[in-house]
Scaffold this active site. Structure first.
Site, PDB file in Angstrom:
ATOM      1  N   ASP A 110      -3.307  -4.953   8.350  1.00 58.30           N
ATOM      2  CA  ASP A 110      -3.589  -5.446   9.694  1.00 58.30           C
ATOM      3  C   ASP A 110      -2.706  -4.583  10.657  1.00 58.30           C
ATOM      4  OD1 ASP A 110      -0.582  -6.669  10.123  1.00 58.30           O
ATOM      5  OD2 ASP A 110      -1.094  -7.678   8.306  1.00 58.30           O
TER       6      ASP A 110
ATOM      7  N   GLU B 285     -10.093  18.890 -15.387  1.00 59.38           N
ATOM      8  CA  GLU B 285      -9.766  17.920 -14.596  1.00 59.38           C
ATOM      9  C   GLU B 285      -8.528  18.566 -13.664  1.00 59.38           C
ATOM     10  OE1 GLU B 285     -10.643  13.652 -16.521  1.00 59.38           O
ATOM     11  OE2 GLU B 285      -9.040  14.807 -17.509  1.00 59.38           O
TER      12      GLU B 285
END
Ligand code: DGJ
Length: 736
Positions: A538, A618
């Site tokens: 928030d 990777e």
């Protein structure tokens, strides 16, 4: 000047770049809300109010004998009170000393100040400059019977179309009052067929978008979990049925509060709509003694008549500019690696150093040691509260570990969960009274842990001291602040019985005080918030922690919808986002490395996997990903964000566009590949309509082409089809 007072009409207009907010003091001293929306060009909208004698809507005593058409039950009000003639949902519920429940506010005075308004102990939009863009309006209201004074506060950021609303109460009488409910904002619309957009979810699946009609009756979302919650985010939107990303009217409401909140909406008998945003009243009851003041948290309102995209960008800008604070929030954020999904609790100091060393070789800048480094903590059943390093497990002191990581060439970060305590901990054994529980009852456990009572200043001081000791003891440049349960069994040991209703809000005030002290004392440290991922995502939390771990779900495909939903109210610079292993630990899904990189890059960017077990290919992709992120950092972190399609489409796409429109980056992820595919065609607004752009697929063998900004907006481009499920593209546009 943003705030204009017209003394003849007793009218206040708040003007932002694209909106007018208007209120009027009427003949009876009531403060009537007359407009919020597009510009009015100086029209007094109170002339459009319709007065009728409506059955069962009463009249205030001083008016009723002469005018039966004047009723608080249907007039649009700037702020509403319970018990005195308004039967809708109301913002302020006051219990008087005689036991009656009622309050009635009338206008007393107002004043206008340069600059933004700061709220004691709570987050608020801020800026230290005395820019004319910032102004504050304070309207003082009073109840002459119980002597309650209520100040309605409006902090304006003109160029961002932002109005920050908050409320301050003062008991100026000589008798105690009890506040059962106090909304931070009341907004009435006398007309309109609105829809409500909210962001709901659950742990690891946060902020799914829900859009639906506002019908006659009351609708609400909120949290009584002690946090703003994974379930109902304190950011919502109302809009017209026709509103889309790029057109139509919409209003946003972002509550700068990390605790229990509520948004309530009522469409009433006459078709008017009322919206209230504030602290959830179920867990709130505040004793306001004579002379006491209470300041309530701020709600940021914004208006756009250009659709949801513009509304979101208003919030992105205000959060980046006027909410996040501290020097680390403005500096380039480091690419990090976190060991949680690599090791969980099963690690040694040597293993961490090995991860850090290989991560450094690939270009990662910050190593974060997650849960399990302290006290007795080899699983999640013990140790919380004992904030001292487990040197046996680490094989060295915290300082030595930090120095080893630094010697590799990486910064060192660390995880805490400072609001919690395990029953099996030295802290609990010493201070069982610091855990939240109702006397005589066994408290609920969650993850086998209890909550520390942050409503007690003694507990807050202890946490400040113990975390400060750790932060001063080792070269720590980053903190992940976690919080892994909802709160119940609420009771504050340091509060009197008639103040127990203040527990939840006092908990948040305590939390903010601890965060304020630590983040300002250790201003070289970057703080990242977390509550099991996005349980406290928030704008209030962003005031203290400029980035927040978005979700415990690291699956790239689920993340598309979590990031999509979160982007309505929050910028990507706040969204903690990592590349993790495949198959994914939460969903078991396999996705290409490239796609995990593309998705994580729409955030603060990092890695969370055992890098020591990766293939050479990777590892090469990590290096390439980091190079890409560095190359386009400014566009990604500071550019304007556009949602181009939704996760419900078969290809989710978004764009970041540099403010000067010279460059843009489009990302697109396929998730629903079909044979004989239909083309994915997207329109890209926000570019320079009079220029041409070169379109380059980054890292893919697709021929470059040229297209005008106007064509991108009005015609659009086709994204190359893919025959690989979960494939993705990053497309770079450069103005010629
Ligand atoms: C929940 C967090 O969201 C995870 O990333 C991790 O830090 C764990 N807690 C550790 O307990």
């Amino acid at each position: 000047m943003s705030i204009v007072w017209n003394p003849n009409r007793r009218l206040i207009n708040i003007e932002t770049k694209n909106s007018t907010y208007q209120m009027k003091i009427d003949d009876y001293g009531n403060l009537i809300h007359t407009h919020y929306g597009g510009k009015l060009q100086d029209t007094d909208m109170s002339q459009e109010l319709v007065y009728l004698d409506r059955g069962f809507s009463g009249n205030p005593y001083e008016v009723g004998k002469v005018d039966r058409t004047y009723s608080l039950d249907y007039l649009p009000q700037e702020y509403s009170c319970f018990g005195t003639g308004d039967y809708r949902i109301t913002g302020l519920h006051v219990r008087n000393t005689d036991g009656s429940k009622g309050c009635s506010l009338h206008y007393k005075n107002h004043y206008i100040n340069q600059g933004l308004y700061s709220i004691k102990g709570l987050p608020a939009i801020h800026d230290s400059s005395d820019d004319a863009n910032y102004e504050t309006l304070c309207v003082e209201m009073t109840d002459d019977v119980n002597n309650l004074e209520v100040t309605l506060i409006y902090s304006i950021i003109n160029d961002l179309d932002i109005i920050g609303r908050s409320v301050k109460l003062k008991n100026s009488g000589n008798k105690a009052l009890t506040i059962d409910k106090v909304a931070s904002m009341n907004l009435d619309f006398t007309y309109g067929d609105w829809q409500w957009v909210r962001f709901t979810g659950r742990h690891a699946m946060e902020r799914n978008i829900v859009r639906g009609d506002i019908y006659q009756g009351v609708q609400s979302i909120g949290s009584v979990r002690g946090t703003s919650s994974h379930h109902y985010n304190p950011f919502t939107v109302i809009c017209e049925k026709e509103t889309t990303e790029n057109m139509g009217q919409c209003y946003g409401f972002s509550f700068l509060y990390s605790g229990e909140h509520i948004t309530e909406i009522e469409k009433d008998q006459t078709g008017s709509t009322r919206i209230l945003v504030g602290i959830h009243p179920d867990d709130f009851c505040w004793k306001l003694a004579p002379g006491d003041e209470l300041e309530l948290p701020q709600v940021l309102l914004s208006y756009s008549n250009e659709g949801l995209g513009t509304l979101s960008r208003n919030y992105h800008k205000v959060i980046n500019k006027n909410i996040v604070r501290g020097k680390r929030s403005k500096e380039r954020r480091p690419v990090l690696i976190n060991n949680w999904e690599a090791t969980y609790f099963d690690f040694t100091g040597d293993k961490l150093v090995e991860i850090a060393s290989q991560a450094h070789d690939m270009g990662i800048e910050l190593f974060v040691m997650d849960d399990g480094w302290f006290g007795k903590r080899d699983d999640d059943n013990s140790g919380l509260g004992d904030w001292y390093a487990n040197e046996k497990k680490l094989g060295c002191s915290l300082k030595e570990l930090g120095e080893k990581i630094n010697a590799i060439g990486m910064d060192f970060g660390i995880w805490f969960e400072p609001e919690m305590v395990s029953e099996d901990s030295d802290l609990y054994r010493k201070h069982p009274e610091w855990a939240v529980k109702i006397p005589g009852r066994n408290p609920n456990l969650a993850r086998n842990q209890l909550v520390l009572d942050y409503s007690n200043p003694e507990v807050c001081d202890y946490i400040i001291k113990s975390l400060s000791d750790i932060l001063s003891s080792a070269p720590i440049s980053y903190v992940k602040w976690d919080m892994n349960r909802s709160i119940c069994d609420k009771y504050g040991n340091s509060l009197d019985a008639d103040r127990q209703g203040e527990f939840s809000h006092r908990y948040i005030l305590g939390l903010y005080k601890v965060l304020e002290t630590l983040t300002t004392t250790f201003d070289d440290v970057l703080f990242e918030g977390c509550s099991g991922g996005g349980g406290r995502f928030d704008a209030g939390m962003m005031y203290y922690t400029p980035q927040i771990w978005l979700s415990d779900n690291t699956d790239a495909i689920n993340r598309l919808s979590i990031q999509y939903g979160s982007s309505f109210g929050y910028p990507i610079s706040t969204m903690g986002s990592h590349v993790s292993a495949s198959p994914n630990h939460q969903t078991g899904r396999n996705t290409p490395f490239k796609t995990r990189t593309t998705v994580a890059m729409a955030g603060t960017f990092g890695y969370e996997l055992d890098i020591t077990k990766l293939s050479d290919d990777e590892k090469k992709q990590i290096k390439e990903g980091i190079n890409l992120f560095h190359q386009y950092y400014d566009i990604i972190q500071q550019g304007d964000y556009y949602r181009l399609s939704t996760p419900e489409d078969k290809c989710t796409a978004w764009a970041m566009i540099k403010e000067d429109k010279s460059e843009a980056l489009i990302s697109a992820v396929y998730h629903g590949v079909e044979a004989n595919q239909k083309p994915t065609h997207i329109r890209v607004p926000g570019l320079d309509l009079n220029s041409n752009y070169v379109v380059e697929y980054v890292g893919d063998e697709v021929a470059c082409r040229e297209i005008s900004g106007a064509a991108l907006k009005n015609g659009g481009i086709s994204i190359n089809p893919s025959r690989i499920e979960y494939d993705s593209y990053v497309i770079h546009l450069v103005r010629k």
